[in-house]
Design a protein around this motif. Structure first.
Motif, mmCIF file in Angstrom:
data_model
loop_
_atom_site.group_PDB
_atom_site.id
_atom_site.type_symbol
_atom_site.label_atom_id
_atom_site.label_comp_id
_atom_site.label_asym_id
_atom_site.label_seq_id
_atom_site.Cartn_x
_atom_site.Cartn_y
_atom_site.Cartn_z
ATOM 1 N N LEU A 194 -16.051 1.873 11.800
ATOM 2 C CA LEU A 194 -15.808 2.079 10.598
ATOM 3 C C LEU A 194 -16.306 1.705 10.118
ATOM 4 C CD1 LEU A 194 -17.836 4.489 9.450
ATOM 5 C CD2 LEU A 194 -15.386 5.164 8.891
ATOM 6 N N ALA A 195 -14.748 1.122 8.879
ATOM 7 C CA ALA A 195 -14.459 0.377 8.118
ATOM 8 C C ALA A 195 -14.847 -2.029 8.886
ATOM 9 C CB ALA A 195 -12.783 -0.016 8.256
ATOM 10 N N SER A 196 -15.071 -1.842 10.061
ATOM 11 C CA SER A 196 -15.140 -3.187 10.403
ATOM 12 C C SER A 196 -13.838 -4.329 9.868
ATOM 13 C CB SER A 196 -16.256 -3.916 9.874
ATOM 14 O OG SER A 196 -17.591 -3.057 10.710
ATOM 15 N N SER A 197 -13.084 -3.574 10.011
ATOM 16 C CA SER A 197 -11.627 -4.386 10.146
ATOM 17 C C SER A 197 -10.314 -4.113 11.097
ATOM 18 C CB SER A 197 -10.874 -4.238 8.729
ATOM 19 O OG SER A 197 -10.548 -2.714 8.916
ATOM 20 N N GLU A 198 -9.471 -5.135 11.014
ATOM 21 C CA GLU A 198 -8.751 -4.819 12.571
ATOM 22 C C GLU A 198 -7.259 -4.522 11.537
ATOM 23 O OE1 GLU A 198 -7.475 -4.934 15.652
ATOM 24 O OE2 GLU A 198 -9.205 -4.460 15.910
ATOM 25 N N VAL A 208 -6.834 0.957 4.276
ATOM 26 C CA VAL A 208 -8.648 1.118 4.792
ATOM 27 C C VAL A 208 -8.869 2.429 4.264
ATOM 28 C CG1 VAL A 208 -10.096 1.015 6.682
ATOM 29 C CG2 VAL A 208 -8.597 -0.925 6.365
ATOM 30 N N ALA A 209 -8.373 3.567 4.409
ATOM 31 C CA ALA A 209 -8.793 5.115 4.379
ATOM 32 C C ALA A 209 -9.007 5.535 3.034
ATOM 33 C CB ALA A 209 -7.732 5.773 5.327
ATOM 34 N N ARG A 210 -7.721 4.856 1.899
ATOM 35 C CA ARG A 210 -7.979 4.816 0.897
ATOM 36 C C ARG A 210 -9.092 4.290 -0.104
ATOM 37 N NH1 ARG A 210 -2.297 4.515 -1.705
ATOM 38 N NH2 ARG A 210 -3.019 5.612 -3.158
ATOM 39 N N ALA A 230 0.039 9.663 11.656
ATOM 40 C CA ALA A 230 -0.792 10.630 11.181
ATOM 41 C C ALA A 230 -0.587 10.680 9.858
ATOM 42 C CB ALA A 230 -1.754 11.594 11.571
ATOM 43 N N VAL A 231 -2.367 10.028 8.872
ATOM 44 C CA VAL A 231 -2.176 10.332 7.151
ATOM 45 C C VAL A 231 -2.884 10.813 7.004
ATOM 46 C CG1 VAL A 231 -3.304 8.112 7.706
ATOM 47 C CG2 VAL A 231 -1.967 8.219 5.012
ATOM 48 N N LEU A 232 -3.461 11.696 6.010
ATOM 49 C CA LEU A 232 -4.019 12.133 5.417
ATOM 50 C C LEU A 232 -4.019 11.888 3.806
ATOM 51 C CD1 LEU A 232 -5.973 14.968 5.592
ATOM 52 C CD2 LEU A 232 -4.707 16.335 4.178
ATOM 53 N N VAL A 233 -5.489 11.440 3.736
ATOM 54 C CA VAL A 233 -5.683 10.285 1.912
ATOM 55 C C VAL A 233 -7.017 11.786 1.444
ATOM 56 C CG1 VAL A 233 -6.862 8.331 1.533
ATOM 57 C CG2 VAL A 233 -4.880 8.101 3.377
ATOM 58 N N ARG A 235 -9.001 11.462 -2.870
ATOM 59 C CA ARG A 235 -8.958 10.570 -3.877
ATOM 60 C C ARG A 235 -7.337 10.734 -5.111
ATOM 61 N NH1 ARG A 235 -13.892 14.027 -3.903
ATOM 62 N NH2 ARG A 235 -15.400 12.905 -3.059
ATOM 63 N N ASP A 236 -6.808 12.049 -4.385
ATOM 64 C CA ASP A 236 -5.395 12.120 -5.478
ATOM 65 C C ASP A 236 -3.826 11.866 -4.708
ATOM 66 O OD1 ASP A 236 -5.912 14.255 -4.736
ATOM 67 O OD2 ASP A 236 -6.003 14.975 -6.924
ATOM 68 N N ARG A 237 -4.113 11.334 -3.464
ATOM 69 C CA ARG A 237 -3.218 11.772 -3.076
ATOM 70 C C ARG A 237 -2.747 11.106 -1.324
ATOM 71 N NH1 ARG A 237 -0.312 18.515 -2.046
ATOM 72 N NH2 ARG A 237 1.973 17.311 -1.400
ATOM 73 N N VAL A 238 -2.070 11.396 -0.574
ATOM 74 C CA VAL A 238 -1.423 10.596 0.345
ATOM 75 C C VAL A 238 -0.572 11.146 1.312
ATOM 76 C CG1 VAL A 238 -1.528 8.187 2.080
ATOM 77 C CG2 VAL A 238 -2.519 8.466 0.115
ATOM 78 N N LEU A 239 -0.640 11.392 2.308
ATOM 79 C CA LEU A 239 0.486 12.780 3.004
ATOM 80 C C LEU A 239 0.563 12.205 4.082
ATOM 81 C CD1 LEU A 239 -1.184 16.151 2.652
ATOM 82 C CD2 LEU A 239 1.024 15.129 1.488
#
Length: 312
Positions: A194-198, A208-210, A230-233, A235-239
């Motif tokens: 999706l992001a075309s990055s590594e 990348v997710a942010r 795992a990470v949950l992103v 607009r105003d928080r990262v877990l």
């Protein structure tokens, strides 16, 4: 009113067994046998039901395998909204080699859907009344379905003021994100596409997710990273959920279990952090269940006590 409806355009019947060792030519006699309903959205629905959620599943059925699939889904208490197709529903085959602990997964070709068939899936969704609060679209697309199939699902959900949740890959994921969705649950491979990055580590993956959330096309990303946790992103928080120290028994069902637990808890009004904690535990618990059995609530609740969440 059904809170959650899942869509699985390419479902399967999953057959699992175990043998001591995989050897060419010889007859290999399985020591066990499981048969489960499969496909991303169906698996999510199975998990939602196990945690007491109100859920229905939309999926196509074809031939005797399709009839078997419907019986397996309904055996788990999940309400089915099905439509017939001309081709046979696919079967998948999973073999665990007990001598090595390795698992072999054979994904067989799925049916080819005519335009009238995949369109009926969208029509079934549109006709639900009252409309669900959450639409979860998950899994691969069958042959014949257009790359923007999930984007069309997102459009219907948006028109009916429902939350659109997506777990897929490749062009189907790209097209749906361009349309706009509320939550995606990619793994590292899907996020890379999706992001075309590594990215090289967890913090770079988080970045990348942010960036994607800040673009406005996705409100929330639940990125599962295997041994990185795992990470949950939003607009105003990262877990961040740190990985649990477990010894996997199975290699299947973790992502679907994660998403099912997450959506079930969010639909019930549970706050994001507690929902994410249960989801991380569900993903780990699925790896402890043999075959394609997915997570079990008792094991999930036990593991949830050990999940460490970091918040920024």
């Amino acid at each position: 009113m059904t809170d959650i409806v899942t869509i699985t355009p390419n479902p399967s019947v999953d057959l699992s067994t175990a043998v001591e060792k995989i050897i060419p030519v010889y007859k290999l006699r399985g020591t066990s046998q499981w048969r489960d309903p499969g496909g991303g959205g169906i698996n999510v629905a199975r998990v939602v039901k196990r945690f007491g959620g109100d859920v229905s599943a939309i999926y196509p059925i074809g031939g005797s395998t399709g009839d078997s699939l419907r019986k397996l889904v309904e055996r788990e208490g999940v309400a089915s909204l099905t439509f017939p197709i001309a081709d046979e529903t696919r079967e998948d085959f999973f073999v665990s080699e007990t001598s090595s602990g390795q698992q072999y997964r054979f994904i067989l070709p799925g049916p080819q859907l005519a335009e009238s068939e995949w369109s009926e899936c969208l029509n079934l969704l549109s006709r639900i009344a009252p409309f669900p609060r959450f639409v979860v679209a998950s899994g691969s697309l069958p042959g014949g379905a257009p790359d923007d199939f999930y984007a069309r699902v997102a459009r219907i959900a948006k028109q009916r003021s429902a939350k659109m949740i997506l777990d897929t890959s490749g062009p189907a994921l790209v097209a749906a994100v361009a349309e706009g969705v509320d939550l995606i649950k990619p793994n590292l491979r899907e996020m890379r596409e999706l992001a075309s990055s590594e990215p090289s580590d967890a913090s770079e993956w988080e970045g990348v997710a942010r960036t994607l959330v800040q673009s406005g096309k996705v409100a929330m990303i639940a990125l599962t990273m295997g041994h990185l946790g795992a990470v949950l992103v939003t607009r105003d928080r990262v877990l961040r959920a740190l990985p649990l120290a477990i010894t996997p028994v199975s290699a299947t069902g973790a992502g679907d279990s994660f998403l099912g637990a997450l959506i079930c808890r969010l639909a019930s009004g549970t706050d994001i952090e507690d929902s994410f904690r249960l989801a991380a535990a569900a993903g780990a618990a699925a790896l402890l269940n043999p075959g394609t059995g997915l997570c079990l609530p008792g094991e999930v609740n036990r593991l949830a006590e050990a999940v460490i969440i970091q918040s920024t």
